[in-house]
Scaffold this active site. Structure first.
Site, short mmCIF file in Angstrom:
data_model
loop_
_atom_site.label_atom_id
_atom_site.label_comp_id
_atom_site.label_asym_id
_atom_site.label_seq_id
_atom_site.Cartn_x
_atom_site.Cartn_y
_atom_site.Cartn_z
N ASP A 10 0.73 -1.23 0.12
CA ASP A 10 -0.42 -0.03 -0.36
C ASP A 10 1.42 1.58 -0.08
O ASP A 10 0.59 2.07 0.58
CB ASP A 10 -0.86 0.00 1.21
CG ASP A 10 -0.16 0.41 2.49
OD1 ASP A 10 0.78 -0.42 2.46
OD2 ASP A 10 -0.77 0.32 3.65
N ASP A 15 6.59 1.59 2.86
CA ASP A 15 6.41 0.32 1.28
C ASP A 15 7.63 0.37 0.06
O ASP A 15 8.51 -0.29 -0.94
CB ASP A 15 5.05 0.20 0.85
CG ASP A 15 4.04 0.08 1.64
OD1 ASP A 15 3.35 -1.27 1.69
OD2 ASP A 15 4.07 0.82 2.39
N VAL A 128 2.86 -6.90 2.92
CA VAL A 128 3.18 -5.46 3.89
C VAL A 128 2.18 -5.08 3.61
O VAL A 128 2.63 -3.06 3.87
CB VAL A 128 4.47 -5.03 3.09
CG1 VAL A 128 5.82 -6.07 2.98
CG2 VAL A 128 5.05 -4.08 1.76
N HIS A 247 9.42 -0.50 8.49
CA HIS A 247 8.55 -1.74 8.60
C HIS A 247 8.79 -2.41 7.54
O HIS A 247 9.75 -3.31 8.09
CB HIS A 247 6.87 -1.41 8.74
CG HIS A 247 7.12 -0.80 10.29
ND1 HIS A 247 7.31 -0.52 11.53
CD2 HIS A 247 6.74 0.81 9.74
CE1 HIS A 247 7.10 0.57 11.33
NE2 HIS A 247 6.18 0.78 11.03
N ASP A 248 8.30 -2.29 6.70
CA ASP A 248 8.01 -3.42 5.17
C ASP A 248 9.48 -4.33 4.45
O ASP A 248 9.12 -4.89 4.48
CB ASP A 248 7.30 -3.02 3.64
CG ASP A 248 5.51 -2.11 4.60
OD1 ASP A 248 5.36 -2.72 5.93
OD2 ASP A 248 5.73 -1.73 4.35
C1 BDR Z 1 2.95 -1.01 8.55
O1 BDR Z 1 1.37 -0.08 8.59
C2 BDR Z 1 1.69 1.37 7.14
O2 BDR Z 1 1.28 2.34 7.97
C3 BDR Z 1 3.20 0.79 6.83
O3 BDR Z 1 3.44 1.14 5.38
C4 BDR Z 1 3.28 -0.32 7.34
O4 BDR Z 1 3.38 -1.51 6.80
C5 BDR Z 1 3.68 -0.37 9.87
O5 BDR Z 1 2.33 -0.68 10.43
CA CA Z 2 2.81 -1.39 3.86
#
Ligand code: BDR
Ligand code: CA
Length: 323
Positions: A10, A15, A128, A247-248
């Site tokens: 997303d 990402d 993700v 994160h991703d």
């Molecule tokens: C996740 O939420 C999204 O906002 C980020 O892209 C990530 O996948 C982190 O909580």
């Molecule tokens: Ca994401």
């Protein structure tokens, strides 16, 4: 042989980094990217995905647009607001040139089903983003559970959430879809929650080093992560000053070097009730449920290893940046 994967995204600032790492690392073969409603409405996520691939010279990787809302709800548990956290962390559009490439005509769900039905090599699925596309695909083609050898999910949280005190965004945004995926009976699910991603922080100093690589990927990394650091410092401070989780990308780094995260086997269930804990991943760390583990959960990560993997990969993206 390169490890094949499909990313479900997303896009979104983090990402974007996951896409670059998956598209550019020599051990990986990113066969396709699917998009879904999440950080922004799906059409923005698709445009952003195309922008990233164009910018790093990987426009030949096909992009398939997916669901524009959760599988069982008309909206998120709390409807999107213009001034919300997501808008601040990601914005609608990434700060990269407008895409020149176009999405495919096939929908993400159709693509997932057709690709796995036809696959002769294993293809790891790496969602993700909210799990809407994946749950919808499983419902239409239950055989996917056996055809997908491994699912690596960025989502969930044990210690603390980010969208609420209990819940992490990807799971919260479509809790019913997450419940379907965790209970589907996949051979192997690896869950990378905030507990791990908050240990793999990228600093402002790292961003300077990414920028200094002089490659499009290095520059894009510095733009999107620099933005994340600015926002996190203001509204969701991390343990290290001037740093942010990406994160991703940690899920993709794990495919390159599994030791970048540390996992254990646990039972994970998702709270779908519309209360205080909607979207919480309940991780049975003390075996209180009497249920068998259904996935591997990462509670720790090696930040310096993570940054090195990205630095080496983005250094090799020798194209001339256009912006
Ligand atoms: C996740 O939420 C999204 O906002 C980020 O892209 C990530 O996948 C982190 O909580
Ligand atoms: Ca994401």
């Amino acid at each position: 042989m390169k490890k094949k994967l499909i990313l479900d995204v997303d896009t979104g600032t983090d990402d974007a980094v996951a896409i670059m790492l998956a598209a550019l690392h020599e051990d990986l073969d990113l066969v396709g990217v699917t998009t879904v409603n999440g950080n922004a409405e799906v059409e923005y996520c698709t445009e952003n995905t195309l922008r990233v691939l164009d910018y790093i010279g990987e426009s030949s990787i096909p992009v398939f647009e997916g669901l524009d809302k959760p599988i069982a709800r008309e909206d998120f548990p709390v409807p999107r607001r213009q001034d919300d956290l997501l808008e601040k962390i990601h914005g609608k559009f990434l700060d990269l040139p407008e895409a020149t490439s176009r999405k495919q005509d096939t929908s993400a769900v159709e693509y997932l089903i057709e690709t796995y039905r036809a696959a002769t090599d294993p293809i790891t699925l790496v969602p993700v983003a909210p799990l809407s596309n994946i749950a919808a695909a499983i419902r239409l083609e239950p055989k996917l559970i056996k055809l997908i050898p491994e699912v690596v999910i960025m989502g969930g949280a044990h210690y603390t959430g980010n969208v609420t005190p209990s819940a992490e965004f990807n799971i919260w945004a479509d809790p019913e879809a997450a419940a379907v995926v965790f209970n589907a009976g996949f051979e192997k699910i690896t869950m990378v929650p905030l507990d791990a991603t908050h240990k793999a922080l990228v600093t402002a100093g790292d961003c300077e080093a990414f920028e200094a690589l002089g490659t499009p990927a290095g520059k894009a990394m510095s733009i999107v992560t620099g933005h994340r650091i600015g926002v996190h410092d203001k509204i969701q401070r991390m343990d290290i000053e001037r740093s942010a989780p990406v994160h991703d990308a940690l899920c993709v780094a794990h495919l390159i070097d599994p030791s970048v995260i540390t996992t254990g086997d646990y039972r994970v269930d998702v709270d779908t009730a519309n209360g205080l804990c909607v979207g919480r991943t309940v991780i049975d760390v003390r075996e209180r449920s009497g249920k068998e583990p259904n996935c591997k959960v990462a509670f720790d990560a090696d930040a310096r290893k993570f940054v090195s993997i990205m630095m080496e990969t983005f250094a090799k993206n020798r194209l001339t940046a256009e912006a």
